[in-house]
Write an enzyme that holds these catalytic residues in place. Structure first.
Site, PDB file in Angstrom:
ATOM      1  N   LYS A   1       0.838  -1.196   0.000  1.00 47.61           N
ATOM      2  CA  LYS A   1       0.000   0.000   0.000  1.00 47.61           C
ATOM      3  C   LYS A   1       0.877   1.252   0.000  1.00 47.61           C
ATOM      4  O   LYS A   1       1.910   1.297   0.668  1.00 47.61           O
ATOM      5  CB  LYS A   1      -0.895  -0.033   1.238  1.00 47.61           C
ATOM      6  CG  LYS A   1      -1.847   1.127   1.380  1.00 47.61           C
ATOM      7  CD  LYS A   1      -2.649   0.960   2.675  1.00 47.61           C
ATOM      8  CE  LYS A   1      -3.637   2.074   2.898  1.00 47.61           C
ATOM      9  NZ  LYS A   1      -4.384   1.881   4.162  1.00 47.61           N
TER      10      LYS A   1
ATOM     11  N   SER B   1      -9.547  -1.174   7.397  1.00 49.04           N
ATOM     12  CA  SER B   1      -8.877  -0.989   6.119  1.00 49.04           C
ATOM     13  C   SER B   1      -8.103  -2.143   5.526  1.00 49.04           C
ATOM     14  O   SER B   1      -7.688  -2.072   4.377  1.00 49.04           O
ATOM     15  CB  SER B   1      -7.954   0.228   6.191  1.00 49.04           C
ATOM     16  OG  SER B   1      -8.685   1.392   6.417  1.00 49.04           O
TER      17      SER B   1
ATOM     18  N   SER C   1      -9.124   1.526   3.509  1.00 53.52           N
ATOM     19  CA  SER C   1      -8.189   2.295   2.721  1.00 53.52           C
ATOM     20  C   SER C   1      -7.195   1.446   1.927  1.00 53.52           C
ATOM     21  O   SER C   1      -6.463   1.974   1.095  1.00 53.52           O
ATOM     22  CB  SER C   1      -7.417   3.254   3.640  1.00 53.52           C
ATOM     23  OG  SER C   1      -6.677   2.529   4.619  1.00 53.52           O
TER      24      SER C   1
END
Length: 475
Positions: A86, A185, A161
């Protein structure tokens, strides 16, 4: 180096454990594996938009990994296997832009601890993946790299996220990756794309080299994959203090999910509420089906309730604490920047009223009551099965939902996940069903603090049941 297909599946849909074994036995080369994934990124990423940066060093790293195999060197457990990260997690000499024009062109000097540990195990950093601005929302969309789409249905979100990570893994662009989790997330995005993820006990995996850190008590970094055995392997590599993250102090041993199980049948409760908010009937039925599947193989399973979750709604508690604590980091990041560099979520979060000191203290005390409530539950049970999300993946941009006859806003999608951030408990998100529209439905397996071995074991049992019963189709 024989083939791009193993047991009728292409290399890019093999899990990391299989790829490591194929490389170790010289059935495929690291270069072949990396190229297969790069080709897959080229083929599907234009539509999905999960990968935002491809590591230029990946091919060269694969060549070095191949040479090590041919020399007969000692190989790490992920030797030659690609992984993705990420884009809020620092990667040495590779762009880490945090989903914002404010950080455009930012290149860290060092890897985050989690990235460094994956590399030490022989993993090859392949790509960085998309996220919402500053990692703060349940959809992965921002001004810098745009919106990520769900590979099951491009009109739907893969969540946030860590939505870019979930979409990349589900679509075969990466076998294994790292996401972060503040309230939902890694678990929510896994549920929206049908992959697996682990939010470990708070502090088990260091957050060093990851931004934002506020509120530190709620942030986690965790592995995302397509198999439970990959989660188990990744967690065994990632866990443990690094001498830099003061929350990461646990030296509790970890094994493959068997050595720390109680010497009696596991006791498991299941629930979909109250205390989580409304839940769609298909999702509730999937949780019940998972519970019944575990009961059918001899585990003690029964419906339960946790009164503390009914007294104090964890999402409200979380909001009253974290908004107050994250604002300084946001204000510092946007200081002196133009309005057109700041996306809607940062603006929204900064516009929220400050929590009064009285409400803040009340929320802190409520968080303790919730934690105590789980402690009381875990006196009698080894795990808890819940839903991850109250609905399957939704259409892009939706902000209100009618769930079981109740209208709720999008924050309520975090109702069953955020209690684990408030308490620090570990949880796994894994698929166990499919909606009538063909979208994945995941369940959440919650364990005692530092009991990752137990929930990974339970998850592996459910995974085996799914495989035997052929419960859902592949992407």
């Amino acid at each position: 180096m024989k083939t791009q297909t193993i047991n009728s599946e292409p290399l890019f849909f093999q899990d990391a454990t299989t790829l490591a074994e194929l490389i170790r036995t010289k059935e495929v080369s690291p270069v072949e594996v990396i190229k297969a994934h790069l080709d897959r990124i080229e083929a599907v990423n234009p539509a999905v938009n999960a990968v935002v940066v491809v590591a230029d060093s990946a091919i060269e790293a694969a060549k070095k990994a191949e040479a090590a195999v041919m020399r007969g060197d000692k190989l790490g457990p992920l030797h030659g296997v690609p992984f993705s990260v990420k884009d809020s997690i620092d990667t040495e000499n590779i762009l880490t832009q945090r989903g914002s024009p404010i950080f455009k062109g930012r290149i860290p000097d060092n890897d985050a601890t989690s990235v460094a540990r994956m590399k030490t195990a022989g993993g090859i950093l392949l790509a960085k993946t998309n996220l919402p601005e500053f990692s703060y929302w349940i959809e992965s969309d921002n001004l810098l790299s745009g919106r990520t789409n769900n590979p099951w249905d491009l009109t739907r979100t893969p969540g946030g996220s860590s939505g870019g990570e979930s979409a990349a893994i589900a679509a075969g662009m990466s076998p294994l990756g790292l996401g972060t989790d503040l309230a939902i997330s890694v678990r929510g995005p896994a549920a929206q794309t049908g992959i697996v993820s682990l939010k470990a006990t708070h502090g088990r995996i260091p957050m060093t080299g990851i931004w934002p850190r506020a509120p530190r008590r709620f942030w986690h970094v965790g592995p995302m994959a397509r198999s439970i055995r990959d989660l188990t392997l990744a967690f065994s590599l990632l866990a443990g203090p690094d001498g830099k993250d003061a929350y990461s102090t646990s030296t509790t041993l970890f094994d493959n999910g068997s050595g720390f199980l109680p010497y009696r049948p596991l006791r498991i409760g299941w629930m979909v509420g109250p205390g989580f908010g409304p839940v769609d009937s298909e999702v509730a039925a999937t949780v019940k089906a998972a519970a019944e599947a575990l009961k059918s193989i001899g585990l003690f399973v029964e419906p339960v309730g946790i009164p503390a979750l009914e007294k104090d709604f964890a999402l409200d508690v979380f909001n009253r604490i974290h908004v107050m604590e994250m604002k300084p980091a946001f204000r510092e990041a946007i200081a002196g920047r133009s309005d057109n560099e700041i996306y809607k979520m940062a603006k929204t979060m900064l516009s929220l009223p400050d929590t009064s000191i009285t409400d803040f203290i009340d929320a802190e005390q409520a968080a303790e009551r919730i934690r105590d409530g789980y402690a009381e539950y875990f006196k009698d049970y080894d795990a808890l099965i819940t839903h991850v999300l109250p609905i399957p993946a939704h259409k892009h941009g939706e902000t209100e939902f009618v769930i079981d006859g109740q209208k709720v806003d999008a924050t309520y999608l975090q109702g069953a996940t955020v209690p684990l951030n408030v308490t620090g408990l570990p949880g796994i998100s894994m698929r166990f069903g499919t909606s009538k529209e063909g979208m994945p439905i995941n369940v959440q397996i919650v364990g005692k603090w530092s009991a990752e071995s137990t929930i990974l074991h339970i998850a592996s049992l459910l995974e085996s049941i799914s495989a035997v019963r052929g419960l859902y189709a592949k992407l």
